[in-house]
Scaffold this motif. Structure first.
Motif, PDB file in Angstrom:
ATOM      1  N   GLU A 106       0.839  -1.206   0.000  1.00  0.00           N
ATOM      2  CA  GLU A 106       0.000   0.000   0.000  1.00  0.00           C
ATOM      3  C   GLU A 106       0.871   1.252   0.000  1.00  0.00           C
ATOM      4  O   GLU A 106       0.571   2.232  -0.691  1.00  0.00           O
ATOM      5  N   THR A 110       1.327   4.418  -3.107  1.00  0.00           N
ATOM      6  CA  THR A 110       0.889   5.764  -2.734  1.00  0.00           C
ATOM      7  C   THR A 110       1.059   6.777  -3.865  1.00  0.00           C
ATOM      8  O   THR A 110       0.145   7.532  -4.186  1.00  0.00           O
ATOM      9  N   ASN A 111       2.238   6.795  -4.469  1.00  0.00           N
ATOM     10  CA  ASN A 111       2.512   7.764  -5.540  1.00  0.00           C
ATOM     11  C   ASN A 111       3.744   7.327  -6.327  1.00  0.00           C
ATOM     12  O   ASN A 111       4.336   6.276  -6.039  1.00  0.00           O
ATOM     13  N   VAL A 112       4.135   8.149  -7.288  1.00  0.00           N
ATOM     14  CA  VAL A 112       5.283   7.815  -8.141  1.00  0.00           C
ATOM     15  C   VAL A 112       6.569   7.738  -7.316  1.00  0.00           C
ATOM     16  O   VAL A 112       7.404   6.851  -7.530  1.00  0.00           O
ATOM     17  N   GLU A 113       6.721   8.616  -6.356  1.00  0.00           N
ATOM     18  CA  GLU A 113       7.930   8.625  -5.534  1.00  0.00           C
ATOM     19  C   GLU A 113       8.076   7.330  -4.721  1.00  0.00           C
ATOM     20  O   GLU A 113       9.162   6.747  -4.652  1.00  0.00           O
ATOM     21  N   THR A 114       6.988   6.862  -4.124  1.00  0.00           N
ATOM     22  CA  THR A 114       7.074   5.627  -3.346  1.00  0.00           C
ATOM     23  C   THR A 114       7.226   4.410  -4.257  1.00  0.00           C
ATOM     24  O   THR A 114       7.827   3.412  -3.860  1.00  0.00           O
ATOM     25  N   GLN A 116       9.069   4.509  -6.868  1.00  0.00           N
ATOM     26  CA  GLN A 116      10.513   4.545  -7.116  1.00  0.00           C
ATOM     27  C   GLN A 116      11.283   3.930  -5.945  1.00  0.00           C
ATOM     28  O   GLN A 116      12.326   3.320  -6.149  1.00  0.00           O
TER      29      GLN A 116
END
Length: 184
Positions: A106, A110-114, A116
């Motif tokens: 999860e 969350t987003n593109v950064e996570t 990565q």
């Protein structure tokens, strides 16, 4: 011993994963010999080792135990593929913070950064295994032993000569000969 897997564990992008585990995970203390994971059982959690040492072992078809790795203080423990999880007994009293893989997935979503962060974790895991494989083919046992001591100068305080030999895939006598040669 914190330098053993330092290339893998200390990558700057993994700091976010470490903080997530420490904030959302559950702290436990394993006594020497207690298992974090058991071979043959699906593991549904990963962990961050706050203090201590876990030994990765596998039991072959003949019942022989092989030491295949270690996780030290300030490193991540777990497997990217829960179906091949080795045994992970603690070598000494060990404090870990564990978290279910579902929560970690999860977090990664969350987003593109996570996402990565997940890619970095996979990449660093691959690099660690790849370098170990190349070293096993290209370095002598003495070189592998010296690399181990350079990465973890105090490792001999925690593991036996037999365990070092198992990890390096040689006999204890081979390690003894290397040690005698180094002492000359």
């Amino acid at each position: 011993m914190e330098d053993f897997n330092s290339q893998y564990a200390n990558h700057s992008k993994l700091e976010q994963l470490k903080q997530f585990i420490l904030e959302h995970g559950t702290y436990i203390e394993l006594k020497k010999g207690e298992q974090f994971t058991i071979q043959g059982k699906v593991n549904h959690r990963g962990a961050y080792i706050e203090h201590g040492l876990l030994r990765y072992t596998r039991v072959d078809e003949k019942g022989n135990i092989h030491i295949v790795g270690y996780t030290f203080s300030e490193e991540f423990a777990g497997s990217l593929c829960t179906l091949i999880e080795p045994n992970q007994p603690s070598v000494c009293d060990t404090k870990i913070c564990y978290i279910p893989y579902l929560k970690v997935e999860e977090f990664f979503a969350t987003n593109v950064e996570t996402m990565q962060v997940k890619c970095t974790l996979i990449e660093q895991s691959y690099l660690l295994m790849y370098h170990r494989l190349i070293d096993m083919y290209c370095k002598t046992t003495a070189e592998l032993y010296l690399d181990l001591l350079n990465r973890c100068p105090d490792i001999q305080e925690y593991i036996t000569l037999k365990e070092i030999a198992s990890f390096l895939q040689v006999t204890p006598e081979t390690i003894s000969r290397i040690r005698r040669g180094l002492n000359k």
